[in-house]
Design a protein around this motif. Structure first.
Motif, short mmCIF file in Angstrom:
data_model
loop_
_atom_site.label_atom_id
_atom_site.label_comp_id
_atom_site.label_asym_id
_atom_site.label_seq_id
_atom_site.Cartn_x
_atom_site.Cartn_y
_atom_site.Cartn_z
N LYS A 56 0.81 -1.23 0.00
CA LYS A 56 0.00 0.00 0.00
C LYS A 56 0.83 1.27 0.00
CE LYS A 56 -3.70 -0.22 -0.44
NZ LYS A 56 -4.72 -0.64 -1.44
N ASN A 86 -2.93 -1.49 6.40
CA ASN A 86 -1.74 -1.12 5.64
C ASN A 86 -1.81 0.27 5.02
OD1 ASN A 86 -0.20 -3.40 6.13
ND2 ASN A 86 -1.33 -4.59 4.62
N GLY A 192 -8.74 -6.09 -2.39
CA GLY A 192 -9.19 -5.25 -1.28
C GLY A 192 -9.90 -4.07 -1.92
N THR A 193 -9.08 -3.13 -2.39
CA THR A 193 -9.63 -2.05 -3.21
C THR A 193 -9.65 -2.44 -4.68
OG1 THR A 193 -7.43 -1.13 -3.64
CG2 THR A 193 -8.59 -0.34 -1.67
N GLY A 194 -8.88 -3.45 -5.03
CA GLY A 194 -8.75 -3.85 -6.45
C GLY A 194 -7.63 -3.11 -7.17
N THR A 196 -4.36 -3.34 -6.92
CA THR A 196 -3.27 -4.20 -7.40
C THR A 196 -3.69 -4.97 -8.64
OG1 THR A 196 -2.62 -4.50 -5.09
CG2 THR A 196 -1.57 -5.93 -6.70
N SER A 274 -2.76 -12.52 3.49
CA SER A 274 -3.17 -12.47 2.08
C SER A 274 -2.10 -13.06 1.17
CB SER A 274 -3.53 -11.04 1.67
OG SER A 274 -2.41 -10.20 1.74
N1 PMP Z 1 -3.38 -7.79 1.16
C1 PMP Z 1 -3.14 -6.88 2.12
C2 PMP Z 1 -2.39 -7.29 3.33
C3 PMP Z 1 -3.63 -5.57 1.97
O1 PMP Z 1 -3.41 -4.67 2.93
C4 PMP Z 1 -4.37 -5.23 0.82
C5 PMP Z 1 -4.91 -3.84 0.67
N2 PMP Z 1 -6.16 -3.66 1.26
C6 PMP Z 1 -4.61 -6.22 -0.14
C7 PMP Z 1 -4.08 -7.48 0.06
C8 PMP Z 1 -5.43 -5.94 -1.37
O2 PMP Z 1 -4.84 -5.03 -2.24
P1 PMP Z 1 -5.70 -4.03 -3.12
O3 PMP Z 1 -6.28 -3.00 -2.20
O4 PMP Z 1 -4.73 -3.45 -4.07
O5 PMP Z 1 -6.78 -4.82 -3.80
#
Ligand code: PMP
Length: 314
Positions: A56, A86, A192-194, A196, A274
């Motif tokens: 993040k 994060n 999470g937010t999408g 990545t 994750s």
């Molecule tokens: N794994 C962890 C530990 C995270 O902190 C996050 C972010 N929320 C994610 C996966 C998912 O990443 P994203 O927000 O880019 O989808």
């Protein structure tokens, strides 16, 4: 690139923590899923190596940098948002370095390590009722944002801010292509937010439209995989979920935990839940697909030392 005339917000110091965001190492995780890969490879980027300890850092830096460039974040203003982990830590770290106040709303049941880290960086942490979960923290942060207004607060809003996926499009994906020589058939990661999956996915598809992008998703709402969202809604402009994500694989929590244990004990990488879930998802995908896989290990395991699971896997 931020110009040196952006006041006291000095991003150009090449020896600051901010200049060390990204450019993370990549490893081959062949050992733990070797029998399933049938000679193919699994590349994983070690996102826990970012200065704030997670992937993040990348979107947080991009969102804040661009807010400064666009004049949405000026000196004396406060960064406000909700985050149980994060992202909040990344805001707090960047805020500390830039001398910007950071105010984070998060559910009270977030881990003690995370609370401590944010406070160590000097962020103000407002704990919201655990039973209201993430949505409660989001609601309260938005209420305070409305109360204070745009002259006082800058809200990055990572769920809708296009600089979130764009950070991965410009950095994570480019590094992955360099590190693998573009020799990837599948990229799989959780949501999470999408940011990545959409950012990396878009860039990889532009590089080679045959690369398949696969979302690893939890099989139930109470999955306990920090950073993942069960009911996610992805609507970033220019990063169309339907054009980027080709397939989904469901993972259960127990399987994700045991894969995490293997990553720590057999690959020597202390990462978070994750990461275990991503690799477990890829193990399942090997039943359906043949070729080289890539993923990210989103954060450091140091963030989870006090959790039950980490005590159990000792
Ligand atoms: N794994 C962890 C530990 C995270 O902190 C996050 C972010 N929320 C994610 C996966 C998912 O990443 P994203 O927000 O880019 O989808």
């Amino acid at each position: 690139m931020v110009k040196s005339n952006s006041g006291s917000f000095n991003f150009l110091n090449s020896f600051s923590a901010l200049s060390n965001i990204g450019k993370t190492g990549a490893v081959l995780l062949n050992k733990i899923i070797n029998p399933y890969l049938c000679g193919s490879k699994l590349y994983a980027k070690l996102e826990g190596l970012n200065p704030g300890g997670s992937v993040k850092d990348r979107p947080a830096l991009y969102m804040i940098k661009n807010a400064i460039i666009n004049g949405n974040l000026k000196e004396g203003m406060v960064i406000i948002d909700s985050s149980s982990g994060n992202t909040g830590i990344s805001y707090a770290m960047i805020g500390a370095l830039l001398g910007v106040k950071v105010k984070i709303y998060a559910p009270s049941n977030m881990s003690e390590e995370r609370k401590k880290v944010m406070r160590l960086y000097g962020a103000e942490l407002i704990l919201t009722p655990a039973e209201e979960s993430h949505d409660g923290a989001i609601k309260r942060a938005e209420e305070e944002y409305k109360r204070g207004g745009k002259d006082l607060y800058y809200m990055p809003d990572q769920y809708n801010n296009v600089f979130n996926p764009f950070a991965h499009y410009e950095t994570t994906a480019v590094e992955l292509l360099e590190q693998t020589g573009g020799n990837i058939d599948y990229f799989a990661t959780g949501i999470g937010t999408g940011g990545t999956i959409l950012g990396v996915g878009k860039k990889l598809k532009e590089y080679n439209n045959n690369i398949k992008i696969i979302a690893v998703v939890p099989d139930n709402e109470m999955h306990g995989i920090e950073g993942w969202k069960y009911n996610y809604a992805l609507n970033f402009k220019d990063f169309d979920q339907n054009k980027i994500i080709d397939d989904f694989v469901k993972v259960d929590t127990e399987g994700s935990y045991s894969m995490l244990k293997k990553i720590i004990k057999e690959e020597g990488i202390l990462c978070g839940f994750s990461s275990g879930a991503n690799v477990y998802g890829i193990k399942k995908l090997t039943e359906k697909y043949r070729g080289n896989f890539a993923t990210v290990l989103p954060d450091t395991g140091l963030r989870y030392l006090s959790t039950r699971v980490f005590n159990e896997i000792m």
